[in-house]
Design a protein around this motif. Structure first.
Motif, PDB file in Angstrom:
ATOM      1  N   GLU A   1       3.898  13.236  -1.890  1.00 42.60           N
ATOM      2  CA  GLU A   1       4.130  11.837  -1.514  1.00 42.60           C
ATOM      3  C   GLU A   1       5.549  11.429  -1.876  1.00 42.60           C
ATOM      4  O   GLU A   1       6.049  11.750  -2.944  1.00 42.60           O
TER       5      GLU A   1
ATOM      6  N   ARG B   1      -1.232  13.389  -0.836  1.00 43.31           N
ATOM      7  CA  ARG B   1      -2.462  12.609  -0.732  1.00 43.31           C
ATOM      8  C   ARG B   1      -3.484  13.396   0.096  1.00 43.31           C
ATOM      9  O   ARG B   1      -3.115  14.331   0.815  1.00 43.31           O
TER      10      ARG B   1
ATOM     11  N   LYS C   1       2.043   1.590  -3.521  1.00 39.94           N
ATOM     12  CA  LYS C   1       0.908   1.957  -4.383  1.00 39.94           C
ATOM     13  C   LYS C   1       0.567   3.438  -4.244  1.00 39.94           C
ATOM     14  O   LYS C   1       0.378   4.137  -5.243  1.00 39.94           O
ATOM     15  N   ARG C   2       0.507   3.941  -3.009  1.00 38.23           N
ATOM     16  CA  ARG C   2       0.147   5.360  -2.854  1.00 38.23           C
ATOM     17  C   ARG C   2       1.256   6.264  -3.364  1.00 38.23           C
ATOM     18  O   ARG C   2       0.993   7.362  -3.831  1.00 38.23           O
ATOM     19  N   ARG C   3       2.500   5.814  -3.307  1.00 34.48           N
ATOM     20  CA  ARG C   3       3.599   6.600  -3.884  1.00 34.48           C
ATOM     21  C   ARG C   3       3.414   6.748  -5.393  1.00 34.48           C
ATOM     22  O   ARG C   3       3.650   7.808  -5.964  1.00 34.48           O
ATOM     23  N   ILE C   4       2.974   5.691  -6.029  1.00 30.03           N
ATOM     24  CA  ILE C   4       2.727   5.727  -7.477  1.00 30.03           C
ATOM     25  C   ILE C   4       1.500   6.596  -7.780  1.00 30.03           C
ATOM     26  O   ILE C   4       1.543   7.463  -8.655  1.00 30.03           O
ATOM     27  N   ILE C   5       0.432   6.392  -7.051  1.00 26.41           N
ATOM     28  CA  ILE C   5      -0.815   7.132  -7.301  1.00 26.41           C
ATOM     29  C   ILE C   5      -0.631   8.630  -7.088  1.00 26.41           C
ATOM     30  O   ILE C   5      -1.122   9.439  -7.880  1.00 26.41           O
ATOM     31  N   TYR C   6       0.066   9.014  -6.048  1.00 27.60           N
ATOM     32  CA  TYR C   6       0.197  10.431  -5.700  1.00 27.60           C
ATOM     33  C   TYR C   6       1.558  11.018  -6.088  1.00 27.60           C
ATOM     34  O   TYR C   6       1.974  12.027  -5.532  1.00 27.60           O
ATOM     35  N   HIS C   7       2.221  10.430  -7.061  1.00 25.33           N
ATOM     36  CA  HIS C   7       3.533  10.894  -7.510  1.00 25.33           C
ATOM     37  C   HIS C   7       3.544  12.415  -7.695  1.00 25.33           C
ATOM     38  O   HIS C   7       2.730  12.970  -8.418  1.00 25.33           O
TER      39      HIS C   7
ATOM     40  N   ARG D   1       0.813  -1.220   0.000  1.00 29.54           N
ATOM     41  CA  ARG D   1       0.000   0.000   0.000  1.00 29.54           C
ATOM     42  C   ARG D   1       0.846   1.270   0.000  1.00 29.54           C
ATOM     43  O   ARG D   1       0.462   2.256  -0.631  1.00 29.54           O
TER      44      ARG D   1
END
Length: 175
Positions: free
Chosen positions: A117, A108, A98-104, A95
């Protein structure tokens, strides 16, 4: 249920659960990360942080998520319900990646907007070692309040979904 504390490792789902509980119970959410970090990931000085936490815990209604072990005891004292997300290590690691990729290059929703992020080796190690360090201290704190406070420990996504279903059915009369 007026004051709900959600604790657990980074990546365990604290903010997600807090938002879901907010929509069901209509209690305000306090994401501690939003207030702890100044711009560029600079932490608040201890005295300022203590004052912020003190102000929030004295409100009548809240869902508060975050670990911050130095202030955990006072948050536990004020909480009606403590939810400990004791999720598997690999799920938490997945997770945070994943959040590092989503909020590049973005912040967040549960974070100070001036903290894009990031993911560094020290943070990955902290999450990886949480079960041996942070978790042990959290379990000790929860053992100390056994019988005096309502504590829910959720260990899987399925348990979390079942808990949310129970809250939807029973609402604030959860206990």
């Amino acid at each position: 249920m007026n004051r709900i504390l959600v604790i657990g490792s980074a990546g365990s789902g604290k903010s997600t659960l807090s938002r879901k509980l907010h929509y069901i119970l209509d209690l305000p959410v306090v994401h501690l990360d939003t207030y702890y970090w100044n711009a560029d990931w600079v932490p608040k000085p201890n005295e300022e942080w203590n004052n912020i936490v003190e102000q929030f815990i004295n409100e009548e209604h809240w869902i508060m998520d975050g670990n911050y072990s130095r202030t955990m005891d006072i948050r536990i004292i004020k909480a009606d319900l403590i939810i400990f997300l004791d999720m598997p290590r690999l799920l938490c690691i997945y997770r945070i990646i994943k959040r590092r990729i989503i909020y590049h290059k973005n912040s967040r929703p549960d974070m100070n907007q001036e903290c894009p992020e990031k993911l560094d080796w020290d943070f990955v190690k902290w999450v990886w070692n949480y079960r041996k360090k942070g978790r042990v201290n959290t379990i000790k704190k929860l053992e100390q309040i056994k019988g005096r406070k309502e504590v829910v420990i959720l260990r899987t996504r399925k348990e979390m979904d079942e808990f949310i279903g129970k809250v939807e059915k029973e609402g604030a009369g959860l206990g």
